[in-house]
Design an enzyme around this catalytic site. Sequence first.
Site, short mmCIF file in Angstrom:
data_model
loop_
_atom_site.label_atom_id
_atom_site.label_comp_id
_atom_site.label_asym_id
_atom_site.label_seq_id
_atom_site.Cartn_x
_atom_site.Cartn_y
_atom_site.Cartn_z
NE ARG A 1 73.93 7.20 -87.26
CZ ARG A 1 74.03 6.34 -86.17
NH1 ARG A 1 74.63 6.82 -85.06
NH2 ARG A 1 73.05 5.37 -86.36
CG ASP B 1 65.76 4.44 -79.34
OD1 ASP B 1 67.24 4.36 -78.79
OD2 ASP B 1 65.59 5.13 -80.30
CB CYS C 1 68.45 0.34 -82.00
SG CYS C 1 68.24 2.20 -81.07
NE ARG D 1 72.07 -1.11 -88.41
CZ ARG D 1 72.53 0.18 -87.60
NH1 ARG D 1 72.44 0.31 -86.37
NH2 ARG D 1 72.81 1.13 -88.74
CD GLN E 1 69.28 -0.68 -84.96
OE1 GLN E 1 70.21 -0.19 -84.94
NE2 GLN E 1 69.02 -2.00 -84.46
CG HIS F 1 68.15 4.14 -86.93
ND1 HIS F 1 69.03 3.72 -88.04
CD2 HIS F 1 68.95 3.67 -86.02
CE1 HIS F 1 70.08 3.31 -87.50
NE2 HIS F 1 70.18 3.37 -86.36
N1 NVA Z 1 66.94 7.36 -81.29
C1 NVA Z 1 68.35 7.12 -81.09
C2 NVA Z 1 68.84 6.20 -81.93
C3 NVA Z 1 70.23 5.92 -81.77
C4 NVA Z 1 70.60 4.44 -82.59
C5 NVA Z 1 68.81 8.46 -81.73
O1 NVA Z 1 68.60 8.94 -82.63
O2 NVA Z 1 69.77 8.97 -81.12
N1 CP Z 2 72.03 1.51 -83.16
C1 CP Z 2 72.66 2.24 -83.77
O1 CP Z 2 72.73 2.91 -85.03
O2 CP Z 2 73.92 2.26 -83.15
P1 CP Z 2 75.20 3.55 -83.42
O3 CP Z 2 74.46 5.04 -83.06
O4 CP Z 2 76.18 3.14 -82.69
O5 CP Z 2 75.54 3.46 -84.87
#
Ligand code: NVA
Ligand code: CP
Length: 303
Positions: A103, A222, A262, A290, A133, A130
């Site tokens: 990540r 989101d 998500c 997930r 997800q 992502h």
């Molecule tokens: N768009 C959000 C998704 C979090 C799971 C982010 O990148 O923070």
């Molecule tokens: N939806 C998702 O990826 O959640 P986290 O940021 O908690 O991993």
Amino acid sequence: MNKDFLALSQFSKAELDAMFALCKDLKAKTKNREEHHLLKGKTLAMIFEKSSTRTRISFEVGMYQLGGHPLFISSKDSQMGRGEPIKDTARVMARYCDGVMIRTFAQETVEEFAKYASIPVINGLTDLHHPCQIMADVFTVIEHKGSYDGLKFAWIGDGNNMANSWIEAAAIFGFDLTLACPEGYDPNPQVLAWAKANGSAKIVITRDPKEAAKDADVLNTDVWASMGQEEEQKIREKAFAGYQLDEQLLALAKKDALVLHCLPAHRGEEISDGVIEGPNSVVWDEAENRLHVQKAIMATLMK
Ligand code: NVA
Ligand code: CP
């Protein structure tokens, strides 16, 4: 089959559908507490440069349930945080581990890692995509609707990593997707161009959330400010005013429409409390999935 899972566009519909079939099987085995040690004795390194609840826990628990061992690595506490090149870290980790989940911020980072690591690399979220997800989201839709075929999908809000991966999913699976994004917050143009060139799905960008929500089977939103955009929160709150997935918007969709998010969610911003807690919301199934989807992805790539 592609070595890595960096974006949905690296896979065919048949390959992703096979992962859904495996996911269904693994979910049933998990529920029945049947042993399914498909990755016995294997290790997965999980590198995090951003916060996480769901991704970290579901990969960690998933690897354990598959009979393998997960390692949590915070970039801050490893030499990556002190500037060790990605290409060096990638080659070293490939000598110890059987797979890596990352990540991070730039998509180029996961691509560089994958180029130098001889083991599968899984994208656990970048600024661009992502994919894990969206696999969980589509699987949740299949569970509740029987199939994604012929359904109308709506995205309300930021043209962010989630929106980009939804666009790839629409092109691959062939479902219609309307995205309502404020001016200046459109999805990535290269992703959009790829989707238009690689599928017959109807993908529409509009400024009008009502147009997207009308007769939708699945509504999805989101946060307005993603990780790394925290300082833009105030500007974004202004730009996204009117883009809340609330009861009025939901009323335009089909009566049995599914609401996806998500998570984490900001109630009162991108979604109302009534909608996320309401009867159309399947966000807890989505979060659970997930775990099952990622086990299918890991088992497919790392077996
Ligand atoms: N768009 C959000 C998704 C979090 C799971 C982010 O990148 O923070
Ligand atoms: N939806 C998702 O990826 O959640 P986290 O940021 O908690 O991993």
